[in-house]
Every structure is written in structure tokens, then in C-alpha cells.
Design a protein around this motif. Structure first.
Motif, PDB file in Angstrom:
ATOM      1  N   SER A 228       7.334 -10.408   3.378  1.00  0.00           N
ATOM      2  CA  SER A 228       6.729  -9.183   2.869  1.00  0.00           C
ATOM      3  C   SER A 228       7.053  -7.997   3.768  1.00  0.00           C
ATOM      4  O   SER A 228       7.169  -6.859   3.296  1.00  0.00           O
ATOM      5  CB  SER A 228       5.211  -9.358   2.744  1.00  0.00           C
ATOM      6  OG  SER A 228       4.634  -9.708   3.994  1.00  0.00           O
ATOM      7  N   ARG A 232       8.703  -5.570   1.401  1.00  0.00           N
ATOM      8  CA  ARG A 232       7.611  -4.798   0.812  1.00  0.00           C
ATOM      9  C   ARG A 232       7.040  -3.749   1.753  1.00  0.00           C
ATOM     10  O   ARG A 232       6.359  -2.828   1.312  1.00  0.00           O
ATOM     11  CB  ARG A 232       6.483  -5.735   0.354  1.00  0.00           C
ATOM     12  CG  ARG A 232       6.863  -6.608  -0.834  1.00  0.00           C
ATOM     13  CD  ARG A 232       5.741  -7.595  -1.158  1.00  0.00           C
ATOM     14  NE  ARG A 232       6.049  -8.367  -2.361  1.00  0.00           N
ATOM     15  CZ  ARG A 232       5.380  -8.277  -3.501  1.00  0.00           C
ATOM     16  NH1 ARG A 232       4.376  -7.455  -3.616  1.00  0.00           N
ATOM     17  NH2 ARG A 232       5.733  -9.010  -4.541  1.00  0.00           N
ATOM     18  N   PRO A 299       7.106  -4.308  -6.378  1.00  0.00           N
ATOM     19  CA  PRO A 299       5.726  -3.851  -6.303  1.00  0.00           C
ATOM     20  C   PRO A 299       5.592  -2.441  -6.835  1.00  0.00           C
ATOM     21  O   PRO A 299       6.476  -1.596  -6.656  1.00  0.00           O
ATOM     22  CB  PRO A 299       5.418  -3.899  -4.804  1.00  0.00           C
ATOM     23  CG  PRO A 299       6.746  -3.781  -4.145  1.00  0.00           C
ATOM     24  CD  PRO A 299       7.720  -4.466  -5.070  1.00  0.00           C
ATOM     25  N   ASN A 304       4.722   1.167  -1.336  1.00  0.00           N
ATOM     26  CA  ASN A 304       5.746   0.142  -1.127  1.00  0.00           C
ATOM     27  C   ASN A 304       7.100   0.660  -1.593  1.00  0.00           C
ATOM     28  O   ASN A 304       7.198   1.402  -2.569  1.00  0.00           O
ATOM     29  CB  ASN A 304       5.391  -1.136  -1.890  1.00  0.00           C
ATOM     30  CG  ASN A 304       4.302  -1.891  -1.189  1.00  0.00           C
ATOM     31  OD1 ASN A 304       4.458  -2.317  -0.056  1.00  0.00           O
ATOM     32  ND2 ASN A 304       3.165  -2.021  -1.857  1.00  0.00           N
TER      33      ASN A 304
END
Length: 402
Positions: A228, A232, A299, A304
Motif C-alpha cells: 500500500s 497507494r 483508489p 491517493n
């Protein structure tokens, strides 16, 4: 358009990560295999000699504390020859302890692992070691591989050249921390702890899992997987996606599904399911049924990164990054801390470097206390050291009472 401090710093700092690609297929396969070792505490400990040689270079007796400087050859050099740059093979450390302890039976010492951009020892010495001395707590500070005197000359600042370098950095620190924990125990110190901030927090969690006795583990501003963070979080903007995409297509097996399956078949243990994902059987890990999607769900949260805004990024490259990071760095693939360890996880409430989509340590460590500090990642790194120190102090006090 207003930017948070996390977003603003990332736009100002121009250092790119992974400018030379993923690393060779051999290196990736080698480290995936080693990740299986890291998932097994006893097996990992068996690879490092109980009396690994340490050289003490200098002992400085100050008015109220002692600084012992030393070095040793990293055990990773014996475990995986040629995976570390020559400049990184020697681990350099400082042990900073009170000149006199308040109690002969309580001599707590904490290893502080470096975060991204923390070269040398001065910052941790000033912000952590010296203030903790006033509370009767000793510290160990060592340099990351690829950082400071261990940085290869071709690397610019903290910009690791390959994705695999990040895995090597974490695995190297894990076995080096094991050497130092054993050394501290032989010197009669205890209880012992390990802590770190950001990248150092993740590596502190990993290192703490390898110790076979109750330990204070205080990771700060960390995630439980790199996936992540690099797909992200705001660090996704720092990756050289054009090179990573080019590198993917230079492999003998092309495409995310074939590339992932090919690597895993060399390691042994992959079961290819369907177009929806992969499932891994890993007898050395207590957590076995992790599924990684082969389709990256972009996302929609405002903070993000959108794929269209990232240089050269594409869905396939993002997906492979998620798969590889979760396969190698996800803490759920490792053992849990031994019983009676004190576990405190300090997180920033508005952290955009460490998105918490994949969960926190509290989700995988049942006895972990989670503490939230205000602000984002960068502001917490600059202004919340008191909260990090307090967590270490509280943890050692709790271990003293048990």
C-alpha cells in the motif's frame, strides 16, 4: 489546490526510488526464498552463529554516559553471498548507556532502527538516545545498509536503485539486530527492546519477531506491508514507473501472471487459481491463505495517487508491485511475537505515506496497543518524538512490573 505536508514534501524532494528497476530475476527469487526463512524464528536464528564476532572500535566515557562504537560483518553476507553491495557489508553501531544504572536488575536497552533518509547516527542520538538516558534507558543505533557509510556510490541519497534493495535492507537489518540483541544479553542488559520510525518501524517489527524471549517492540509510523505504501501512498509518486515497466518486459516471462508464477515456481509453493488471483501455500509461515488480486482497483480517495498522474505507471506494473511487496514484506506472513512481549504501535492520524487499507499491527498482533498521534507522516517525524519516547518508556516500565 492545497497540499498536506506529506504531499508537499514529496513534490519538493526529487529523489526517485528504483531507478534501475526491480533487480535481477535471480535476486528476486533468492530473496523470496529467504523471506520463507524470516517467517520461521528458529530457522532464522539457526543461520546466525550464537557468538557472531563483533569488533569494538572505541569506548568513550562521558560525564553521565558511555558510548561504545563497533562494527561486524553482516551475517547476510554468509547467508546470501553477493546480495549486498561491498560498501554495505559491515554493520556499524553505537551503544549508548548510562555511566551508572539505577538498578542492577533493570538495565533496559532499546535498538533504534533508521527511517527513510536517516543517514548516520546524530539524529537518533539527539532525539532518542540522549533523552532516554535521563530515564535510565540505554540505546543502540546502527546504520542501515545502503545508508551513510554503507551507501553504494552509485546511489543518490536515499533513493534505492532496485525494488529488491528494499527487501535486502530489511532482511539484513533483521539478522544484524539478532546479533546485537545477543550481544546486549551477554553484556547483562535487559529488558531489551527494538523500535524505529517509518521504514525503521517496519524493520523493527520484523526484527522483533525473530527474538525468542519477551521483548519490547515499538514500531512507529509504519505499515504492515510495503504494497500500500508504494502503490497507494504518496511514495507511489517517487517510484520510477517507466523503468519498472520496461524492466518487466525485459524478463524472460512477460506479464504479471507469468512473471509472478515463474518466480514462485522457482521458490516452490504457488497454486495458480484463476484470473482472480493467487493463493500461496507456505508451510513455514503461520499465515497461509493470502490472496493477491491480479486486477488493481484504483483508489478513489482524494489523497491517493491516480495512475494517470504517475509517470509511466500502468495497471500491470502496479499489480506486480502489490504482489511482490505482499509476498516479501507482509508481516502477516511472519510469526507473531513471543508471549509476554510488550507491543506498542504509534501511528499518525492523517498519515499519507502509510495508508492503512491493509490494516495495522493491532489487526495481526492480538496484544498490540495502538496509539494515535495528531498530524501526518512528515509532521510526526519532525514533532512527535516525545510520543515515540513515551511509548518506549511506558513499555519498559510495564516490563519491569511483570
Amino acid at each position: 489546490m492545497a497540499f498536506s505536508m506529506d504531499q508537499l514534501l514529496r513534490r519538493i524532494v526529487l529523489t526517485k526510488f528504483f531507478t534501475n528497476g526491480w533487480g535481477t530475476e535471480h535476486q528476486l527469487t533468492q530473496f523470496i526464498k529467504f523471506r520463507r526463512v524470516l517467517g520461521n524464528r528458529k530457522l532464522c536464528a539457526s543461520l546466525v552463529d550464537e557468538n557472531w564476532p563483533i569488533t569494538i572500535d572505541k569506548v568513550q566515557n562521558r560525564s553521565d554516559h558511555v558510548i561504545t562504537s563497533g562494527h561486524f560483518l553482516s551475517p547476510i553476507v554468509k547467508i546470501m553471498p553477493d546480495i549486498l553491495p561491498k560498501e554495505s557489508e559491515q554493520c556499524h553501531f553505537e551503544i549508548i548507556t548510562p555511566s551508572s544504572w539505577q538498578s542492577a536488575s533493570h538495565q533496559p536497552v532499546c535498538i533504534h532502527l533508521a527511517g527513510t533518509g536517516d543517514h548516520g547516527t546524530l539524529w537518533r542520538r539527539k532525539q532518542l538516545a540522549y533523552p532516554l538516558l535521563k530515564q535510565g534507558i540505554g540505546s543502540v543505533i546502527m546504520e542501515n545498509p545502503f545508508y551513510g557509510v554503507r551507501k553504494p556510490p552509485s546511489q543518490l541519497r536515499s533513493g534505492l536503485l532496485h525494488v529488491n534493495d528494499l527487501f535486502v535492507l530489511g532482511g539484513t537489518l533483521t539478522v544484524e539486530s539478532l546479533v546485537l540483541l545477543r550481544h546486549l544479553e551477554r553484556l547483562g542488559f535487559g529488558p531489551l527492546g527494538v523500535s524505529g520510525i517509518s521504514l525503521g518501524g517496519h524493520n523493527a517489527a520484523l526484527a522483533g519477531l525473530m527474538w525468542h524471549k519477551p521483548l519490547l517492540i515499538v514500531p512507529c509510523l509504519n505499515g504492515i506491508t510495503g504494497s500500500s505504501i508504494f502503490t497507494r501512498g504518496v511514495l507511489a509518486r517517487a517510484c520510477k514507473w517507466t523503468k519498472l515497466e520496461e524492466d518487466m518486459h525485459s524478463y524472460r516471462t512477460r506479464g504479471i501472471k507469468h512473471m509472478a508464477a515463474h518466480l514462485m515456481q522457482q521458490v516452490d509453493g504457488v497454486k495458480l487459481l484463476s484470473e482472480t488471483g493467487y493463493e500461496y501455500e507456505d508451510s513455514k509461515s503461520p499465515h497461509t491463505n493470502m490472496k493477491m488480486p491480479t486486477e488493481f482497483d484504483i483508489p478513489t480517495h482524494l489523497h491517493n495517487p491516480d495512475i494517470s498522474q504517475l509517470e509511466g505507471s500502468n495497471q500491470e506494473c502496479f499489480t506486480f508491485m502489490r504482489w511482490l511487496m505482499d509476498e516479501v514484506s507482509h508481516l502477516q506472513r511472519m510469526e507473531v511475537p513471543v508471549p509476554k512481549s510488550r507491543l506498542i504501535n504509534v501511528l499518525a492520524r492523517d498519515d499519507e505515506y502509510i495508508p492503512r487499507y491493509s490494516g495495522t499491527l493491532g489487526d495481526i498482533w492480538s496484544d498490540c496497543e495502538t496509539r494515535l498521534v495528531p498530524g501526518g507522516h512528515v509532521s510526526s517525524c519532525l514533532f512527535n518524538f516525545e510520543s515515540f519516547r513515551t511509548a518506549i518508556i511506558d513499555g519498559f516500565n510495564d516490563m519491569k512490573r511483570t
